[in-house]
Scaffold this motif. Structure first.
Motif, PDB file in Angstrom:
ATOM      1  N   TYR A 187     -14.862   7.826 -10.514  1.00 37.52           N
ATOM      2  CA  TYR A 187     -14.022   6.760 -11.069  1.00 37.52           C
ATOM      3  C   TYR A 187     -12.545   7.149 -11.090  1.00 37.52           C
ATOM      4  N   ASN A 188     -12.246   8.421 -11.226  1.00 37.80           N
ATOM      5  CA  ASN A 188     -10.857   8.877 -11.132  1.00 37.80           C
ATOM      6  C   ASN A 188     -10.319   8.610  -9.723  1.00 37.80           C
ATOM      7  N   VAL A 189     -11.131   8.924  -8.713  1.00 42.59           N
ATOM      8  CA  VAL A 189     -10.730   8.649  -7.322  1.00 42.59           C
ATOM      9  C   VAL A 189     -10.551   7.148  -7.114  1.00 42.59           C
ATOM     10  N   LEU A 190     -11.506   6.352  -7.595  1.00 43.12           N
ATOM     11  CA  LEU A 190     -11.409   4.902  -7.429  1.00 43.12           C
ATOM     12  C   LEU A 190     -10.152   4.351  -8.104  1.00 43.12           C
ATOM     13  N   ASP A 191      -9.829   4.863  -9.283  1.00 41.65           N
ATOM     14  CA  ASP A 191      -8.607   4.420  -9.960  1.00 41.65           C
ATOM     15  C   ASP A 191      -7.367   4.742  -9.136  1.00 41.65           C
ATOM     16  N   ARG A 192      -7.322   5.957  -8.574  1.00 45.05           N
ATOM     17  CA  ARG A 192      -6.162   6.343  -7.765  1.00 45.05           C
ATOM     18  C   ARG A 192      -6.064   5.494  -6.505  1.00 45.05           C
ATOM     19  N   LEU A 193      -7.205   5.217  -5.858  1.00 43.17           N
ATOM     20  CA  LEU A 193      -7.194   4.390  -4.650  1.00 43.17           C
ATOM     21  C   LEU A 193      -6.762   2.958  -4.969  1.00 43.17           C
ATOM     22  N   MET A 237       0.857  -1.173   0.000  1.00 43.44           N
ATOM     23  CA  MET A 237       0.000   0.000   0.000  1.00 43.44           C
ATOM     24  C   MET A 237       0.899   1.230   0.000  1.00 43.44           C
ATOM     25  N   THR A 238       0.657   2.103  -0.937  1.00 45.96           N
ATOM     26  CA  THR A 238       1.434   3.333  -1.024  1.00 45.96           C
ATOM     27  C   THR A 238       0.570   4.508  -0.582  1.00 45.96           C
ATOM     28  N   GLY A 239       1.216   5.618  -0.334  1.00 48.53           N
ATOM     29  CA  GLY A 239       0.487   6.820   0.050  1.00 48.53           C
ATOM     30  C   GLY A 239      -0.165   7.466  -1.154  1.00 48.53           C
ATOM     31  N   LEU A 240      -1.208   8.200  -0.905  1.00 48.22           N
ATOM     32  CA  LEU A 240      -1.870   8.941  -1.966  1.00 48.22           C
ATOM     33  C   LEU A 240      -1.132  10.258  -2.170  1.00 48.22           C
ATOM     34  N   GLN A 241      -0.987  10.650  -3.418  1.00 48.75           N
ATOM     35  CA  GLN A 241      -0.270  11.880  -3.729  1.00 48.75           C
ATOM     36  C   GLN A 241      -1.041  13.122  -3.286  1.00 48.75           C
ATOM     37  N   ARG A 242      -2.348  13.089  -3.438  1.00 48.16           N
ATOM     38  CA  ARG A 242      -3.156  14.237  -3.025  1.00 48.16           C
ATOM     39  C   ARG A 242      -4.479  13.739  -2.482  1.00 48.16           C
ATOM     40  N   ILE A 243      -4.949  14.443  -1.493  1.00 51.80           N
ATOM     41  CA  ILE A 243      -6.225  14.107  -0.865  1.00 51.80           C
ATOM     42  C   ILE A 243      -7.187  15.247  -1.160  1.00 51.80           C
ATOM     43  N   THR A 244      -8.139  14.987  -2.033  1.00 47.73           N
ATOM     44  CA  THR A 244      -9.117  16.001  -2.416  1.00 47.73           C
ATOM     45  C   THR A 244     -10.428  15.766  -1.662  1.00 47.73           C
ATOM     46  N   GLN A 245     -11.318  16.719  -1.749  1.00 50.50           N
ATOM     47  CA  GLN A 245     -12.635  16.546  -1.129  1.00 50.50           C
ATOM     48  C   GLN A 245     -13.377  15.344  -1.732  1.00 50.50           C
ATOM     49  N   PRO A 246     -13.345  15.157  -3.065  1.00 53.86           N
ATOM     50  CA  PRO A 246     -13.975  13.956  -3.609  1.00 53.86           C
ATOM     51  C   PRO A 246     -13.342  12.664  -3.082  1.00 53.86           C
ATOM     52  N   THR A 247     -12.026  12.681  -2.864  1.00 52.46           N
ATOM     53  CA  THR A 247     -11.361  11.498  -2.307  1.00 52.46           C
ATOM     54  C   THR A 247     -11.893  11.202  -0.916  1.00 52.46           C
ATOM     55  N   LEU A 248     -12.033  12.219  -0.099  1.00 48.62           N
ATOM     56  CA  LEU A 248     -12.579  12.030   1.246  1.00 48.62           C
ATOM     57  C   LEU A 248     -14.016  11.527   1.188  1.00 48.62           C
ATOM     58  N   ASP A 249     -14.810  12.067   0.259  1.00 42.31           N
ATOM     59  CA  ASP A 249     -16.194  11.607   0.095  1.00 42.31           C
ATOM     60  C   ASP A 249     -16.235  10.112  -0.207  1.00 42.31           C
ATOM     61  N   VAL A 250     -15.435   9.697  -1.174  1.00 40.33           N
ATOM     62  CA  VAL A 250     -15.413   8.291  -1.585  1.00 40.33           C
ATOM     63  C   VAL A 250     -14.891   7.410  -0.453  1.00 40.33           C
ATOM     64  N   LEU A 251     -13.868   7.861   0.255  1.00 38.09           N
ATOM     65  CA  LEU A 251     -13.331   7.073   1.372  1.00 38.09           C
ATOM     66  C   LEU A 251     -14.364   6.883   2.471  1.00 38.09           C
ATOM     67  N   GLU A 252     -15.182   7.886   2.727  1.00 33.30           N
ATOM     68  CA  GLU A 252     -16.250   7.736   3.726  1.00 33.30           C
ATOM     69  C   GLU A 252     -17.191   6.603   3.342  1.00 33.30           C
ATOM     70  N   VAL A 253     -17.613   6.577   2.086  1.00 36.28           N
ATOM     71  CA  VAL A 253     -18.532   5.536   1.617  1.00 36.28           C
ATOM     72  C   VAL A 253     -17.859   4.170   1.691  1.00 36.28           C
ATOM     73  N   LEU A 254     -16.617   4.096   1.252  1.00 41.41           N
ATOM     74  CA  LEU A 254     -15.906   2.816   1.286  1.00 41.41           C
ATOM     75  C   LEU A 254     -15.690   2.313   2.712  1.00 41.41           C
ATOM     76  N   LEU A 255     -15.436   3.221   3.645  1.00 44.03           N
ATOM     77  CA  LEU A 255     -15.259   2.819   5.040  1.00 44.03           C
ATOM     78  C   LEU A 255     -16.563   2.281   5.617  1.00 44.03           C
ATOM     79  N   ARG A 256     -17.674   2.957   5.336  1.00 42.53           N
ATOM     80  CA  ARG A 256     -18.976   2.453   5.815  1.00 42.53           C
ATOM     81  C   ARG A 256     -19.263   1.072   5.238  1.00 42.53           C
ATOM     82  N   ALA A 257     -18.997   0.899   3.950  1.00 43.59           N
ATOM     83  CA  ALA A 257     -19.225  -0.406   3.327  1.00 43.59           C
ATOM     84  C   ALA A 257     -18.320  -1.464   3.950  1.00 43.59           C
TER      85      ALA A 257
END
Length: 121
Positions: free
Chosen positions: A45-51, A1-21
């Motif tokens: 989908y851009n966020v999902l690709d980066r994750l 697992m590598t670090g993410l280069q940038r954390i955007t608001q959409p990234t945080l939104d998607v991570l919230e949903v993925l964490l709940r799931a």
């Protein structure tokens, strides 16, 4: 697992949903994420690709039912090894996100299948 280069608001939104799931031991497809975060397909989908490239999530194609009249969906799940990093990130950037959240189910429709088959709860 590598670090993410940038954390955007959409990234945080998607991570919230993925964490709940993840907490509900579910996988979630991109369209359901789009509906939850109220963001466009290309953004999500851009966020999902980066994750996925960073190793934080895995994606797999669903195995559709033989009579399904729709295309297969790609299902995403947060890696257990990424959960501490996601929780820390959300605690830092969105503390309210880790408080009590409403439960929701993406793929848990067993009650509906039982009801449609004539069963009862």
């Amino acid at each position: 697992m590598t670090g993410l280069q940038r954390i955007t608001q959409p990234t945080l939104d998607v991570l919230e949903v993925l964490l709940r799931a993840y907490e509900q031991d579910e996988k979630v497809h991109g369209w359901a994420i789009m509906k939850q975060v109220k963001r466009s397909g290309p953004t999500v989908y851009n966020v999902l690709d980066r994750l996925e490239d960073a190793g934080w999530i895995t994606g797999e194609w669903e195995q559709p039912e033989p009579d399904a009249n729709r295309p297969r969906r790609r299902l995403y799940k947060l890696h257990g090894t990424a959960v501490p990093a996601v929780r820390a990130l959300l605690a830092e950037r969105r503390p309210a996100a880790l408080r009590a959240r409403p439960a929701f189910g993406f793929l848990r429709l067993n009650w509906l299948r039982v009801a449609l088959a004539g069963g009862s709860w």
